[in-house]
Design an enzyme around this catalytic site. Structure first.
Site, PDB file in Angstrom:
ATOM      1  N   GLU A  32       0.688  -1.294  -0.077  1.00 59.00           N
ATOM      2  CA  GLU A  32      -0.162   0.051  -0.002  1.00 59.00           C
ATOM      3  C   GLU A  32       1.162   1.325  -0.111  1.00 59.00           C
ATOM      4  O   GLU A  32       0.423   2.339  -0.637  1.00 59.00           O
ATOM      5  CB  GLU A  32      -0.997  -0.073   1.251  1.00 59.00           C
ATOM      6  N   THR A 138      -6.294  -0.065   3.240  1.00 57.79           N
ATOM      7  CA  THR A 138      -7.566  -0.610   2.589  1.00 57.79           C
ATOM      8  C   THR A 138      -8.618  -0.987   3.542  1.00 57.79           C
ATOM      9  O   THR A 138      -8.146  -1.128   4.802  1.00 57.79           O
ATOM     10  CB  THR A 138      -7.024  -2.041   1.606  1.00 57.79           C
ATOM     11  N   LYS A 221     -14.763  -1.675   6.874  1.00 59.56           N
ATOM     12  CA  LYS A 221     -14.306  -2.498   7.870  1.00 59.56           C
ATOM     13  C   LYS A 221     -12.649  -2.591   7.835  1.00 59.56           C
ATOM     14  O   LYS A 221     -12.122  -2.786   6.629  1.00 59.56           O
ATOM     15  CB  LYS A 221     -14.920  -3.811   7.886  1.00 59.56           C
ATOM     16  N   ASP A 222     -11.727  -2.246   8.953  1.00 59.61           N
ATOM     17  CA  ASP A 222     -10.374  -2.461   8.749  1.00 59.61           C
ATOM     18  C   ASP A 222      -9.741  -3.250   9.965  1.00 59.61           C
ATOM     19  O   ASP A 222     -10.447  -3.483  10.603  1.00 59.61           O
ATOM     20  CB  ASP A 222      -9.742  -1.131   8.424  1.00 59.61           C
ATOM     21  N   MET A 223      -8.660  -3.081   9.880  1.00 54.55           N
ATOM     22  CA  MET A 223      -7.752  -3.613  10.794  1.00 54.55           C
ATOM     23  C   MET A 223      -6.708  -2.809  11.957  1.00 54.55           C
ATOM     24  O   MET A 223      -6.121  -3.296  12.618  1.00 54.55           O
ATOM     25  CB  MET A 223      -6.865  -5.078  10.441  1.00 54.55           C
ATOM     26  N   GLU A 224      -6.944  -1.543  11.548  1.00 48.52           N
ATOM     27  CA  GLU A 224      -6.009  -0.716  12.255  1.00 48.52           C
ATOM     28  C   GLU A 224      -6.650   0.596  12.814  1.00 48.52           C
ATOM     29  O   GLU A 224      -6.334   1.146  13.853  1.00 48.52           O
ATOM     30  CB  GLU A 224      -4.814  -0.131  11.279  1.00 48.52           C
ATOM     31  N   ASP A 247     -12.891  -4.861  -0.941  1.00 52.14           N
ATOM     32  CA  ASP A 247     -13.662  -6.348  -0.965  1.00 52.14           C
ATOM     33  C   ASP A 247     -15.059  -5.847  -0.447  1.00 52.14           C
ATOM     34  O   ASP A 247     -14.977  -5.024   0.466  1.00 52.14           O
ATOM     35  CB  ASP A 247     -12.837  -7.313  -0.190  1.00 52.14           C
TER      36      ASP A 247
HETATM   37  N1  ADE Z   1      -8.704  -4.646   4.667  1.00 47.44           N
HETATM   38  C1  ADE Z   1      -9.170  -4.852   3.458  1.00 47.44           C
HETATM   39  N2  ADE Z   1     -10.309  -5.646   3.422  1.00 47.44           N
HETATM   40  C2  ADE Z   1     -10.621  -5.724   4.663  1.00 47.44           C
HETATM   41  C3  ADE Z   1     -11.441  -6.599   5.244  1.00 47.44           C
HETATM   42  N3  ADE Z   1     -12.655  -7.271   4.870  1.00 47.44           N
HETATM   43  N4  ADE Z   1     -11.599  -6.561   6.686  1.00 47.44           N
HETATM   44  C4  ADE Z   1     -10.637  -5.989   7.424  1.00 47.44           C
HETATM   45  N5  ADE Z   1      -9.589  -5.325   6.645  1.00 47.44           N
HETATM   46  C5  ADE Z   1      -9.496  -5.137   5.444  1.00 47.44           C
END
Ligand code: ADE
Length: 289
Positions: A32, A138, A221-224, A247
Site C-alpha cells: 500500500e 485498504t 471495516k479495517d484492521m487498524e 472487497d
Molecule cells: N482490509 C481490506 N479488506 C478488509 C476486510 N474485509 N476486513 C478488514 N480489513 C480489511
C-alpha cells in the site's frame, strides 16, 4: 522576561506560523505504501539510525535558512530492534513521515492489525510530534451501506467490533467508539465518500463481529483505524482516516481472494487520494481542513 531558549520555542516561531508542517502517514502494508514513498520521494531511515538525529539535522538546516531558530522537540527514538519502518522527506511545505509496523520477525509478513498499528503510532507521535496523522489503507466495504470496490472513504467515526466485554461500562470501553477529526473542507474539495469505520483483528468476520459491525453502523471495516484513533486521541493529535475498498464484505466472493485480487489496483486509487489530500493540506492550518 527573557525569551525561551531556541530549543523550547514552539514551531509557531517559524515562517507560516500556524500552517500544518508535520504530517505523519501511518500505513500497514508495504504494497500500500510503496507508490506513495515513490511519489513523495521519501527516503528510508536506516533501522539503526535514531529518528532524533535525522530530524534534527533536517530541521536545523531548514530553520537555519529561514528563521534562524532550531526546534529540538524530538526527544524519543524508535527503539533498537523494533521492526517499524519510517520513510521521510519534504514535500512542498510539509515534512512527511510515512511509518509502517514492518515485517513480523517470525513470519516475514506485514505486521497488520491493531497491536502493531498502536505501537508504531505511539512511537511516531513521541518521536516527531506531528500536527496531523493520516491513517491510510485498504478496507472491506458493505454494499448494503453503499460501498463499492475502489471507493475512497473518509471515516467520520471509528469503533472496535471484536472487543466484547459484557459488563456495564466495560462494554462501551471495549467498543471504543469515537468521532474522528472532522475535515469538512477536505470532503468538499476531494469528494470522498463518508462512512463509519469498524476495526478488528480479523480479515474475515464471524457472526458476533457482524452483529457488532452492524451495531457500530459501519460502512467500512479495517484492521487498524480504531487503534490509531485511540493513540492519536490520547495525545490530542488530529487524525484522518482514508480507506480504499478492496472487497465487499456482504458480497458473494471470498474476502481474502477478493482482497488479494484487488489490492494492487485499489492501492493505486488510494495513493491518488492520499496525494490529493496531502496537496490540499499544504499551506493550510488544522482549522482550514
Ligand atoms: N482490509 C481490506 N479488506 C478488509 C476486510 N474485509 N476486513 C478488514 N480489513 C480489511
Amino acid at each position: 522576561m527573557a525569551p525561551p531558549p531556541p530549543s523550547e520555542q514552539p514551531d509557531a516561531a517559524a515562517p507560516g506560523a500556524g500552517a500544518i508542517s508535520r504530517v505523519l502517514i501511518v500505513m500497514a502494508m508495504e504494497k500500500e505504501a510503496t507508490p506513495l514513498v515513490n511519489k513523495f520521494k521519501l527516503v528510508e531511515a536506516p533501522a539503526s539510525e535514531s529518528i532524533l538525529l535525522r530530524h534534527q539535522n533536517e530541521l536545523s538546516k531548514l530553520y537555519r535558512l529561514s528563521a534562524g531558530v532550531h526546534s529540538a522537540r524530538f526527544t524519543t527514538r524508535f527503539p533498537k530492534g523494533a521492526p517499524w519502518t519510517r520513510f521521510y522527506g519534504c514535500y512542498k511545505d510539509l515534512h512527511l513521515d510515512l511509518v509502517m509496523p514492518g515485517k513480523d520477525a517470525v513470519f516475514g509478513v506485514d505486521s497488520v492489525g491493531t497491536v502493531s498499528a498502536a505501537l508504531v503510532t505511539y512511537a511516531s507521535i513521541q518521536a516527531s510530534k506531528p500536527d496531523l496523522i493520516i491513517n491510510a489503507g485498504t478496507a472491506g466495504g458493505f454494499k448494503a451501506k453503499g460501498a463499492s470496490i475502489k471507493d475512497i472513504f473518509l471515516a467520520s467515526d471509528v469503533a472496535f467490533h471484536d472487543r466484547r466485554i459484557p459488563i456495564p461500562v466495560f462494554d462501551m470501553y471495549g467498543i471504543g467508539a469515537r468521532k474522528t477529526f472532522a475535515a469538512p473542507n477536505i470532503l468538499k474539495e476531494l469528494n470522498f465518500k463518508v462512512g463509519k469505520l469498524s476495526t478488528g483483528d480479523s480479515l474475515d468476520m464471524c457472526s458476533e463481529d457482524e452483529e457488532a459491525i452492524l451495531s457500530n453502523d459501519a460502512t467500512i471495516k479495517d484492521m487498524e483505524g480504531a487503534a490509531v484513533a485511540y493513540v492519536a486521541d490520547m495525545f490530542s493529535t488530529p487524525a484522518i482516516f482514508v480507506k480504499a475498498v478492496t472487497d465487499i464484505v456482504d458480497g458473494d466472493k471470498p474476502t481474502a481472494e477478493e482482497f488479494l485480487n484487488n489490492l494492487i489496483s485499489v492501492t493505486a486509487a488510494l495513493d491518488v487520494a492520499v496525494t490529493k489530500m496531502v496537496d490540499f493540506i499544504c499551506g493550510k492550518r488544522i482549522s482550514d481542513l
